[in-house]
Scaffold this active site. Structure first.
Site, mmCIF file in Angstrom:
data_model
loop_
_atom_site.group_PDB
_atom_site.id
_atom_site.type_symbol
_atom_site.label_atom_id
_atom_site.label_comp_id
_atom_site.label_asym_id
_atom_site.label_seq_id
_atom_site.Cartn_x
_atom_site.Cartn_y
_atom_site.Cartn_z
ATOM 1 N N ASP A 2 50.519 42.181 39.060
ATOM 2 C CA ASP A 2 49.196 41.490 38.870
ATOM 3 C C ASP A 2 49.017 42.150 40.685
ATOM 4 O O ASP A 2 50.394 42.405 41.334
ATOM 5 C CB ASP A 2 49.089 40.103 38.902
ATOM 6 C CG ASP A 2 47.989 39.139 38.643
ATOM 7 O OD1 ASP A 2 47.481 40.223 37.927
ATOM 8 O OD2 ASP A 2 48.551 38.494 39.096
ATOM 9 N N GLY A 5 43.164 44.112 40.865
ATOM 10 C CA GLY A 5 41.559 44.258 41.201
ATOM 11 C C GLY A 5 41.556 43.557 42.624
ATOM 12 O O GLY A 5 40.863 44.196 43.314
ATOM 13 N N ASN A 50 43.884 39.823 28.494
ATOM 14 C CA ASN A 50 42.791 40.331 28.692
ATOM 15 C C ASN A 50 41.298 41.316 27.876
ATOM 16 O O ASN A 50 40.884 41.652 29.009
ATOM 17 C CB ASN A 50 43.602 41.704 29.301
ATOM 18 C CG ASN A 50 44.577 41.490 30.198
ATOM 19 O OD1 ASN A 50 45.619 43.171 30.116
ATOM 20 N ND2 ASN A 50 44.737 40.520 31.130
ATOM 21 N N TRP A 51 41.558 41.477 26.962
ATOM 22 C CA TRP A 51 40.527 41.665 26.608
ATOM 23 C C TRP A 51 39.441 41.006 26.186
ATOM 24 O O TRP A 51 38.181 41.040 26.566
ATOM 25 C CB TRP A 51 40.485 40.814 24.578
ATOM 26 C CG TRP A 51 41.242 41.978 24.264
ATOM 27 C CD1 TRP A 51 42.432 41.745 24.008
ATOM 28 C CD2 TRP A 51 41.126 43.241 24.147
ATOM 29 N NE1 TRP A 51 43.365 43.031 23.039
ATOM 30 C CE2 TRP A 51 42.644 44.252 23.306
ATOM 31 C CE3 TRP A 51 39.787 44.661 24.128
ATOM 32 C CZ2 TRP A 51 42.740 45.558 22.722
ATOM 33 C CZ3 TRP A 51 41.049 45.715 23.925
ATOM 34 C CH2 TRP A 51 41.520 46.034 22.831
#
Length: 222
Positions: A2, A5, A50-51
């Site tokens: 994780d 981003g 995560n979609w």
């Protein structure tokens, strides 16, 4: 794994740059884990939740997976890494699924370390699937309800062919399991790190393994 981003955002880069850096951290971690004698390393690459991310990010991740499967397969073969997948990776399309199949076939005789990639994976769905398969066996007369126990459930899980989970590491300061290996983590040691995944390296893995070996595992005993 994780923090891709946030790693990119801190540097003023697009999220895909964080995912690329995260892929490089995968290479480093797999090599370090193999050298440390880890038998099985499971990486949560894409969850069933995560979609919900943007179509652009999902497309970037899919393209990145395709690129690294093609680029890394020779290295995996050379380094003795056996590649496996759990989850429902077929959702990414036939092209990527075919690449995964070729990769697992090319590495299936490797013995140094098993690298399991969790794609479109959710632990609750995995457990529900195991329950459905057992219910079907009962309905077909293959087993009785009384025969269902922890062992029979474990045999229906996607991880049944590998050893029990010993250590679960989560990066980026998040302190939750996020639907990853919930059954398997029942007696695993948990380590939560502030390190963002692209910054995770051999030293970070070694520190985590050191913490693990220093703990006394009681499995519910005194």
């Amino acid at each position: 794994m994780d923090g891709n981003g946030r790693w990119a955002a801190k540097r003023g880069l697009p999220r895909v740059a964080g995912h690329r850096a995260g892929a490089e951290a995968v290479r480093t971690t797999v090599r370090a884990a193999a050298e440390a004698g880890v038998e099985v390393l499971t990486l949560y690459a894409f969850s069933s939740e995560n979609w919900r991310r943007s179509d652009e990010e999902v497309s970037d991740l899919t393209a990145l997976m395709r690129f690294y499967l093609d680029r890394e397969i020779a290295t995996l073969e050379r380094d003795g890494v056996r590649l496996e997948f759990i989850g429902e990776p077929a959702a990414f399309g036939s092209d990527l699924a075919a690449r995964m199949q070729r990769a697992t076939e090319r590495t299936r005789h490797n013995r140094k370390i098993i690298l399991v990639i969790a794609l479109n994976y959710g632990s609750r769905a995995e457990i529900a699937g195991a329950a459905r398969r057992l219910a079907e066996k009962v309905a077909d007369g293959e087993m009785t309800v009384d025969a269902i126990d922890e062992l029979t459930i474990e045999r229906e899980l996607q991880t049944s062919r590998w050893p029990d989970l010993d250590l679960l590491i989560r990066t980026s300061g998040e302190v939750r399991l996020s639907n990853f290996l919930l059954w398997q983590a029942a007696y695993a040691e948990l380590i939560f790190l502030d390190t963002l995944w692209p910054d995770f390296d051999a030293t970070a893995l070694g520190d985590a393994l050191g913490q693990y070996t220093a703990r006394q595992r009681r499995f519910g005993g005194r």
